[in-house]
Design a protein around this motif. Structure first.
Motif, PDB file in Angstrom:
ATOM      1  N   LEU A 102      13.745 -37.396  34.723  1.00 22.30           N
ATOM      2  CA  LEU A 102      14.721 -36.388  34.341  1.00 22.30           C
ATOM      3  C   LEU A 102      14.203 -35.644  33.114  1.00 22.30           C
ATOM      4  N   THR A 103      14.715 -34.449  32.907  1.00 22.63           N
ATOM      5  CA  THR A 103      14.378 -33.661  31.729  1.00 22.63           C
ATOM      6  C   THR A 103      15.657 -33.274  31.023  1.00 22.63           C
ATOM      7  N   LEU A 104      15.771 -33.654  29.762  1.00 23.74           N
ATOM      8  CA  LEU A 104      16.902 -33.239  28.934  1.00 23.74           C
ATOM      9  C   LEU A 104      16.597 -31.852  28.375  1.00 23.74           C
ATOM     10  N   TYR A 105      17.493 -30.902  28.585  1.00 28.69           N
ATOM     11  CA  TYR A 105      17.278 -29.562  28.019  1.00 28.69           C
ATOM     12  C   TYR A 105      18.440 -29.200  27.099  1.00 28.69           C
ATOM     13  N   ASN A 106      18.155 -28.314  26.157  1.00 31.48           N
ATOM     14  CA  ASN A 106      19.148 -27.947  25.153  1.00 31.48           C
ATOM     15  C   ASN A 106      20.243 -27.083  25.779  1.00 31.48           C
ATOM     16  N   LYS A 107      21.444 -27.612  25.801  1.00 32.66           N
ATOM     17  CA  LYS A 107      22.576 -26.924  26.404  1.00 32.66           C
ATOM     18  C   LYS A 107      22.923 -25.639  25.660  1.00 32.66           C
ATOM     19  N   PHE A 108      22.547 -25.544  24.391  1.00 31.13           N
ATOM     20  CA  PHE A 108      22.941 -24.409  23.566  1.00 31.13           C
ATOM     21  C   PHE A 108      21.849 -23.346  23.451  1.00 31.13           C
ATOM     22  N   ASP A 109      20.887 -23.379  24.346  1.00 30.24           N
ATOM     23  CA  ASP A 109      19.826 -22.375  24.377  1.00 30.24           C
ATOM     24  C   ASP A 109      20.372 -21.115  25.039  1.00 30.24           C
ATOM     25  N   VAL A 110      20.673 -20.081  24.245  1.00 33.88           N
ATOM     26  CA  VAL A 110      21.295 -18.869  24.783  1.00 33.88           C
ATOM     27  C   VAL A 110      20.318 -18.042  25.607  1.00 33.88           C
ATOM     28  N   THR A 111      19.012 -18.299  25.476  1.00 37.92           N
ATOM     29  CA  THR A 111      18.031 -17.583  26.296  1.00 37.92           C
ATOM     30  C   THR A 111      17.994 -18.120  27.720  1.00 37.92           C
ATOM     31  N   ASP A 112      18.550 -19.314  27.929  1.00 37.56           N
ATOM     32  CA  ASP A 112      18.549 -20.015  29.215  1.00 37.56           C
ATOM     33  C   ASP A 112      17.157 -20.520  29.594  1.00 37.56           C
TER      34      ASP A 112
END
Length: 217
Positions: free
Chosen positions: A123-133
């Motif tokens: 799995l990869t955890l990604y930053n939920k608050f990245d506004v650039t997506d």
């Protein structure tokens, strides 16, 4: 001592997480550093690890990572990890397998237990608050890439997990944490111990990064 020994991030064969995270990090560094448009930055001792000059390094906090990334004007923060979940102690060793097992309590008393679930897969955890997506799209691209190479995703959000825990990289929006498998699962550990598979995983991480940059920017 490696952090995995101190914090109990030990595989089902009794080795710390770093035995797998260091080779993966070195392989990813080899690919990144060969690209003349990319500069890789880390602490001095970990850079020596990445270059194969040493095998130990001092751990730093996520907060310190974010601070240093900001000072360097970094574009993205990545962390190379392996998952570890040992919900019970088998009489012989830590394991993560379904079925009936002889387990033991904290006092060492043994008894039979049935476990229906086993944690495995990447799995990869990604930053939920990245506004650039970018972080989300990168995690999804990496999931597709790894699955296309025959790896199985973890059932948690099917391998791409939005991370909203403030203890990680919330202050550095474009950030991901790789969890390339469960070293507490014997099948995953056997797969991760193969150098060819390590090269495949790092290659997917690198290719997915390049492809996502083309898509987003």
């Amino acid at each position: 001592r490696w952090e995995g020994e101190v914090t109990g991030r030990i595989s089902c064969t009794g080795v710390p997480e770093e035995l797998y995270s260091i080779p993966l990090s070195r392989e990813l560094y080899r690919l990144l550093s060969a690209n003349r448009f990319i500069r890789v930055v880390s602490t001095e001792d970990f850079m020596a690890v990445l270059k194969g000059r040493r095998d130990v390094y001092m751990n730093i906090s996520f907060h310190e990572t974010v601070r240093r990334a900001g000072e360097e004007g970094a574009f993205i923060v990545v962390a190379e990890h392996l998952n570890n979940t040992s919900r019970f102690l088998k009489a012989s060793e830590l394991v993560n397998l379904t079925g009936i097992h002889i387990t033991s309590d904290r006092r060492g008393n043994r008894y039979l237990s049935y476990f229906a679930d086993a944690h495995k897969g990447f799995l990869t955890l990604y930053n939920k608050f990245d506004v650039t997506d970018f972080s989300r799209r990168y995690a999804l691209r990496l999931k597709e890439n790894l699955a296309g190479r025959g790896m199985k995703a973890n059932s948690w959000h099917f391998g791409a997990v939005p991370d909203d825990r403030f203890c990680y990289f919330v202050d550095f929006p474009i950030s991901v944490i790789y969890e390339s498998g469960f070293i507490s699962n014997p099948e995953d550990e056997a797969f991760l111990s193969d150098p060819e598979n390590q090269r495949m995983i790092a290659g997917a991480q690198y290719e997915s990064l390049m492809d996502t940059m083309k898509d987003v920017f």
